[in-house]
Design an enzyme around this catalytic site. Structure first.
Site, mmCIF file in Angstrom:
data_model
loop_
_atom_site.group_PDB
_atom_site.id
_atom_site.type_symbol
_atom_site.label_atom_id
_atom_site.label_comp_id
_atom_site.label_asym_id
_atom_site.label_seq_id
_atom_site.Cartn_x
_atom_site.Cartn_y
_atom_site.Cartn_z
ATOM 1 N N ALA A 28 -6.573 -8.429 0.946
ATOM 2 C CA ALA A 28 -5.318 -7.954 1.520
ATOM 3 C C ALA A 28 -5.531 -6.506 1.945
ATOM 4 O O ALA A 28 -6.569 -5.908 1.655
ATOM 5 C CB ALA A 28 -4.186 -8.088 0.505
ATOM 6 N N TYR A 29 -4.540 -5.953 2.630
ATOM 7 C CA TYR A 29 -4.683 -4.637 3.239
ATOM 8 C C TYR A 29 -3.703 -3.620 2.679
ATOM 9 O O TYR A 29 -2.499 -3.864 2.640
ATOM 10 C CB TYR A 29 -4.499 -4.753 4.765
ATOM 11 C CG TYR A 29 -5.669 -5.476 5.374
ATOM 12 C CD1 TYR A 29 -6.765 -4.781 5.855
ATOM 13 C CD2 TYR A 29 -5.703 -6.863 5.403
ATOM 14 C CE1 TYR A 29 -7.866 -5.451 6.368
ATOM 15 C CE2 TYR A 29 -6.795 -7.540 5.905
ATOM 16 C CZ TYR A 29 -7.872 -6.823 6.385
ATOM 17 O OH TYR A 29 -8.970 -7.484 6.883
#
Length: 157
Positions: A28-29
């Site tokens: 994820a970011y």
């Protein structure tokens, strides 16, 4: 710290017969700005934080910095990430002197499979296996940071 790679769609799943290894990835970011991304990734017993810069005009290269971090810290950082998560299996396939990384995506990106090969220069020649399809190098739709916000299942033909 320059990443140079070409990216391809696949014609079929015959690459799986040639894979010498595979592992699950979740990522994820923390930041998915178009000028730079900061990613948290867990691959089995390892975890990483990665910063990537904007792609070159050709789409072949961009700045990349990556550091190994403890899995427990990565799991905590995943809780701070922007909405959305990438889940995929990565297959490693040796072709000549190069290793192709083939990512088979799941959940909202189910049905998408992408191959990447890292190069030492933008002009380096690489043997392309028969199972590769259309080249999508530089097409931002196939960046994981794009897929998190615009899942493959939502694309219209």
């Amino acid at each position: 710290m320059q990443e140079i790679e070409r990216k391809f769609l696949l014609k079929n799943n015959s690459f799986k017969e040639e894979a010498y290894a595979s592992y699950s990835i979740q990522q994820a970011y923390l930041n998915s700005h178009k000028e730079r991304t900061t990613r948290i990734r867990i691959t089995g017993e390892e975890a990483f934080i990665t910063v990537k810069g904007k792609s070159s005009k050709s789409g072949l290269s961009r700045f990349e910095w990556e550091k190994n971090i403890p899995v427990a810290e990565a799991e905590e950082l995943l809780q701070l990430c922007e909405p959305g998560k990438i889940e995929k299996t990565r297959y490693l396939i040796k072709v000549g002197k190069h290793t192709f990384e083939v990512d088979e995506f799941y959940k909202d990106n189910e049905g998408l499979t992408v191959a990447e090969v890292e190069l030492s220069s933008e002009t380096e020649q690489v043997k392309l296996p028969d199972w590769l399809g259309e080249e999508v190098t530089g097409d931002k739709r196939y960046y994981n940071s794009y897929l998190v916000q615009n899942p493959y299942k939502s694309w219209k033909e």
